[in-house]
Scaffold this active site. Sequence first.
Site: not given
Length: 294
Positions: A21, A105-109, A112, A146
Amino acid sequence: MKLYEDMIITGSRAIAKSYAKINLTLDVLGRFENGYHEVKMIMQSVNLFDLVIVDRQKSGIKISTNRPFLPNNEQNIAYRAANLFFSETGIDGGVKIMIHKNIPVAAGLAGGSGNAAAVLCALNLLYSAHLPDSDLARMGLMLGADVPYCIFGGTYLAEGIGERLTRLPSLEGLPVVLVKPLEGISTAAIYNSIDSAHNLIHPNTDAVINALKSGDLDGIYLNLANIMENITADKCPEIAKIKKRLMEMGAKAAVMSGSGPTVFGIFPDNKTAKAALDSMSAEYDEAFLAHTIS
């Protein structure tokens, strides 16, 4: 498209695409007494996805990924999703989960969160639990703010801590170039920084909602904004550099997604977007051309 509507079931196996997202807007309105932040944001799915393969088994939870640095135990949100499903439903069963990560990973998308949503939906089908969307979303919220959105996907206004979802007109088929700097970002650290930050610039989310309803793309581009961008950019200067380059290469708008550090640019056509991707890929390992989906 709801996540489980795009899922393949074959015997005791479910194959799901959990989509990334982006945030067209992200605003933080305050902090609740329980420590969670009140947000108002527009979430949009893009067709960059992780492949999640879920196999029913007699007992236990096993998880593996193509990223050796990711945990394969209860520290993995997909593992916790499976554990929660069995606990909440009382079903006596097990699962083997394989996740092929494409989303950074850990990207604001919400990579997870999307994996967790895929596991919940897959187990609901594999075990014929017949849980309604509302129950899946309730369980998802127990895992992360999310996750309920990731169960539904598409274009949504998210309020509260992210659990109050309102469907918005679809914004489908727009070319999006996503670029993630090498640095990862702690979502918790960015939210904590907001509490003490001054002169925050709040996005005009209502203007984007109105533009979506009227089909005004220029109105959408003009108002894309993320209250967290300046805070994260202070910790990761590459964000401003990427944003500037995307705009110079023809993006109609560029903004950071979530708590970052991924920056996305929306382009007017595939040719311009592909040229931008080729340029960015020469410098950044995690650069993608995707499209918005409903």
